[in-house]
Motif scaffolding. Structure first.
Motif, PDB file in Angstrom:
ATOM      1  N   ASP A  21       0.850  -1.196   0.000  1.00 22.69           N
ATOM      2  CA  ASP A  21       0.000   0.000   0.000  1.00 22.69           C
ATOM      3  C   ASP A  21       0.887   1.247   0.000  1.00 22.69           C
ATOM      4  OD1 ASP A  21      -1.783   2.049   0.394  1.00 22.69           O
ATOM      5  OD2 ASP A  21      -2.736   1.193   2.164  1.00 22.69           O
ATOM      6  N   SER A  23      -0.496   4.392  -0.782  1.00 25.98           N
ATOM      7  CA  SER A  23      -1.505   5.434  -0.981  1.00 25.98           C
ATOM      8  C   SER A  23      -0.961   6.813  -0.620  1.00 25.98           C
ATOM      9  CB  SER A  23      -2.742   5.149  -0.127  1.00 25.98           C
ATOM     10  OG  SER A  23      -3.365   3.939  -0.517  1.00 25.98           O
ATOM     11  N   ASN A  24      -1.179   7.751  -1.510  1.00 24.98           N
ATOM     12  CA  ASN A  24      -0.730   9.126  -1.329  1.00 24.98           C
ATOM     13  C   ASN A  24      -1.953   9.988  -1.051  1.00 24.98           C
ATOM     14  OD1 ASN A  24       0.302  11.722  -1.550  1.00 24.98           O
ATOM     15  ND2 ASN A  24       1.620  11.239  -3.290  1.00 24.98           N
ATOM     16  N   TYR A  25      -2.068  10.501   0.191  1.00 22.73           N
ATOM     17  CA  TYR A  25      -3.236  11.277   0.593  1.00 22.73           C
ATOM     18  C   TYR A  25      -3.046  12.774   0.399  1.00 22.73           C
ATOM     19  CZ  TYR A  25      -4.870   6.929   2.661  1.00 22.73           C
ATOM     20  OH  TYR A  25      -5.284   5.641   2.840  1.00 22.73           O
ATOM     21  N   GLY A  31       0.625   9.189   5.312  1.00 23.98           N
ATOM     22  CA  GLY A  31       0.263   7.939   4.655  1.00 23.98           C
ATOM     23  C   GLY A  31       1.391   6.947   4.782  1.00 23.98           C
ATOM     24  N   ASP A  85       3.815   5.596  -5.947  1.00 25.36           N
ATOM     25  CA  ASP A  85       2.631   5.921  -5.143  1.00 25.36           C
ATOM     26  C   ASP A  85       1.361   5.700  -5.950  1.00 25.36           C
ATOM     27  OD1 ASP A  85       3.334   8.133  -6.797  1.00 25.36           O
ATOM     28  OD2 ASP A  85       2.127   9.487  -5.565  1.00 25.36           O
ATOM     29  N   VAL A  87      -3.177   6.610  -5.765  1.00 25.19           N
ATOM     30  CA  VAL A  87      -4.229   7.340  -5.063  1.00 25.19           C
ATOM     31  C   VAL A  87      -4.924   6.385  -4.096  1.00 25.19           C
ATOM     32  CG1 VAL A  87      -4.590   9.009  -6.904  1.00 25.19           C
ATOM     33  CG2 VAL A  87      -5.918   6.893  -6.894  1.00 25.19           C
ATOM     34  N   PRO A  88      -5.548   6.897  -3.046  1.00 24.30           N
ATOM     35  CA  PRO A  88      -6.235   6.016  -2.088  1.00 24.30           C
ATOM     36  C   PRO A  88      -7.388   5.258  -2.724  1.00 24.30           C
ATOM     37  CG  PRO A  88      -5.850   8.197  -1.146  1.00 24.30           C
ATOM     38  CD  PRO A  88      -5.542   8.305  -2.609  1.00 24.30           C
ATOM     39  N   GLU A  90     -11.105   3.037  -1.536  1.00 24.90           N
ATOM     40  CA  GLU A  90     -12.071   2.589  -0.529  1.00 24.90           C
ATOM     41  C   GLU A  90     -12.493   1.162  -0.880  1.00 24.90           C
ATOM     42  OE1 GLU A  90     -13.182   3.875   2.215  1.00 24.90           O
ATOM     43  OE2 GLU A  90     -12.204   5.839   2.083  1.00 24.90           O
ATOM     44  N   ARG A 111      -5.421  -1.411  -6.777  1.00 24.19           N
ATOM     45  CA  ARG A 111      -5.010  -0.019  -6.935  1.00 24.19           C
ATOM     46  C   ARG A 111      -3.581   0.028  -7.460  1.00 24.19           C
ATOM     47  NH1 ARG A 111      -7.805   3.221  -8.187  1.00 24.19           N
ATOM     48  NH2 ARG A 111      -8.891   4.161  -6.416  1.00 24.19           N
ATOM     49  N   HIS A 415      -7.722   6.255 -11.293  1.00 20.54           N
ATOM     50  CA  HIS A 415      -8.247   6.860 -10.067  1.00 20.54           C
ATOM     51  C   HIS A 415      -9.681   6.406  -9.772  1.00 20.54           C
ATOM     52  CE1 HIS A 415      -5.203  10.468 -10.134  1.00 20.54           C
ATOM     53  NE2 HIS A 415      -4.641   9.297 -10.413  1.00 20.54           N
TER      54      HIS A 415
END
Length: 440
Positions: A21, A23-25, A31, A85, A87-88, A90, A111, A415
């Protein structure tokens, strides 16, 4: 050009990277960072005798660079780069866990599957194969894996260019993501025609914050200087503004090429029928017909019964090459007299030539694996780390080759939810990349 081991490698590496993971917030939000993925990349390179360098811009924000000597080191080096990296995501919005790298329906799900751990895997599998088999590329390669691309590259490519420019000494050209993927269109002569969209241009970026100013007051008292109202009026004006269409060279060449291939004519004010032939890629292309401005974030108020003195909105603006000043002048006018405009992040637009020896070699590599295909230029509505490299005079292209099923809605997965890449596409891309890097 490539071995069975490399094709096996590309799937394994892609799945391994998705499971990490990264993820770049965005700025100011903690993150996981890219360190674990960067260490994985280093291990894969060291395993075949290469000597990469890992460096951090901030704690956990890691980048990896390795130089691979070519047959002719007097030629300008080629930068082959990806970002680590993503994107996040869900998990509740996905069919499969976004960080499980499940195999289903012939695809790797997760992702980063297309943005852009697939290309990272192609690069790693190819250079590992070159090292194992003693293959030398035609010229020096600078292979880079950057942090922070999904937040503008401030802690990744831009940091590397500003602080470690010597790593790119002698480099003249670069390849990276969001180009070289296929669309299937109806052929004028009947049947279908596969066309690969090679990215030669990128829109520039202005991420803005608009702040409306007014008079603070009690929520029960009439107030004709309400900052929130002034901001809402500015947002309404920006949303209602129709940006005029302006066809830059790469967009014109794409539309003309599609028109020739499909036999469908178009007009500058009506290209609906033509663009309907390219499926999900239509959104990418429509985003390059004009400057754009989209509201993305709102901040206002701090208590139910208090009218705040200020209210702000973030606006994502993208400008065509040569049209930045025009975009900013329009935004300033639309914002109005009570609203200030602040730039949070800016990056340049790119426009590279299509008629070059490098592009010819990309075409040859694609046609060796997919005979009879078309290759057309296009402009990317988003941005890549090629923007940072341009500061060193390096001309960048988007070339992450993927032969895609005609029914796969590819571009909207960037994304989006249920991001996935077909295994056959991964293997195809690795073969094409190996051909290209052998003769680049």
């Amino acid at each position: 050009m490539t071995s069975a081991a490399a094709e096996s490698d590309v799937l394994r590496i892609c799945r391994d990277l998705i499971r990490i993971d990264t993820s770049n917030y965005g700025p100011g939000v903690e993150g996981p960072g890219e360190r674990e993925a960067a260490e994985y990349v280093v291990g894969q390179l060291q395993e075949v005798g290469l000597e990469p360098e890992l460096f951090e811009s901030e704690k956990g924000r890691a980048n990896v660079v390795v130089r691979i000597p070519g047959e002719d080191s007097e030629r300008g080096a080629l930068v082959v780069h990806g970002h680590l990296d993503v994107v996040p995501a869900e998990a509740a919005d996905w069919t499969h866990d976004p960080f499980a790298a499940d195999l289903a329906d012939g695809c790797v799900w997760g992702r980063g599957a297309i943005d852009m751990k697939d290309m990272d895997a192609m690069i790693l599998a190819t250079v590992r194969d070159f090292a194992r088999c003693g293959v030398k590329p035609s010229r020096d390669l600078v292979v880079a894996f950057f942090a922070d691309e999904e937040a503008g590259g401030v802690l990744g490519s831009h940091w590397a260019v500003d602080n470690r420019p010597e790593l790119f000494d002698g480099a003249t050209e670069a390849i990276s993501e969001v180009g070289g993927y296929s669309v299937t269109v109806p052929a004028a002569s009947g049947g279908d025609q596969r066309a690969y969209l090679l990215q030669t241009a990128e829109k520039g970026i202005r991420w803005l914050r608009l702040t409306a100013h007014g008079r603070a007051g009690h929520g029960s008292v009439p107030n004709d200087e309400n900052a929130i109202v002034r901001l809402a009026q500015a947002i309404t004006r920006i949303d209602a503004h129709v940006w005029p269409r302006q066809y830059i060279a790469s967009v014109r060449a794409l539309l003309d090429g599609l028109s020739t291939t499909t036999g469908i004519t178009y007009a500058d004010d009506d290209n609906t029928a033509l663009l309907s032939t390219i499926g999900g890629a239509r959104g990418f292309v429509e985003g390059t017909l004009a400057n754009t401005s989209n509201v993305t974030m709102l901040t206002a108020g701090y208590k139910q019964n208090v009218i705040p003195q200020t209210a702000s909105v973030n606006v994502d603006c993208r400008f065509l090459p040569g049209h930045e000043d025009e975009l900013m002048a329009v935004i300033e006018e639309l914002a109005g007299e009570h609203v200030t405009v602040e730039t949070l992040h800016r990056d340049i637009a790119l426009d590279a030539p299509f008629e070059t020896d490098l592009v010819d070699r990309m075409k040859s590599a694609l046609r060796a694996e997919d005979p009879g295909c078309e290759v057309l230029p296009y402009c990317l509505s988003g941005g890549t780390d090629n923007k940072a490299l341009k500061e060193l005079g390096i001309t960048g292209y988007g070339f992450a080759p993927l032969r895609l099923p005609a029914n796969l809605d590819f571009a909207p997965m960037f994304h989006g939810s249920d991001e996935r890449v077909p295994v056959e596409s991964l293997e195809f891309g690795q073969r094409v990349l190996a051909r290209f890097l052998t003769d680049c």
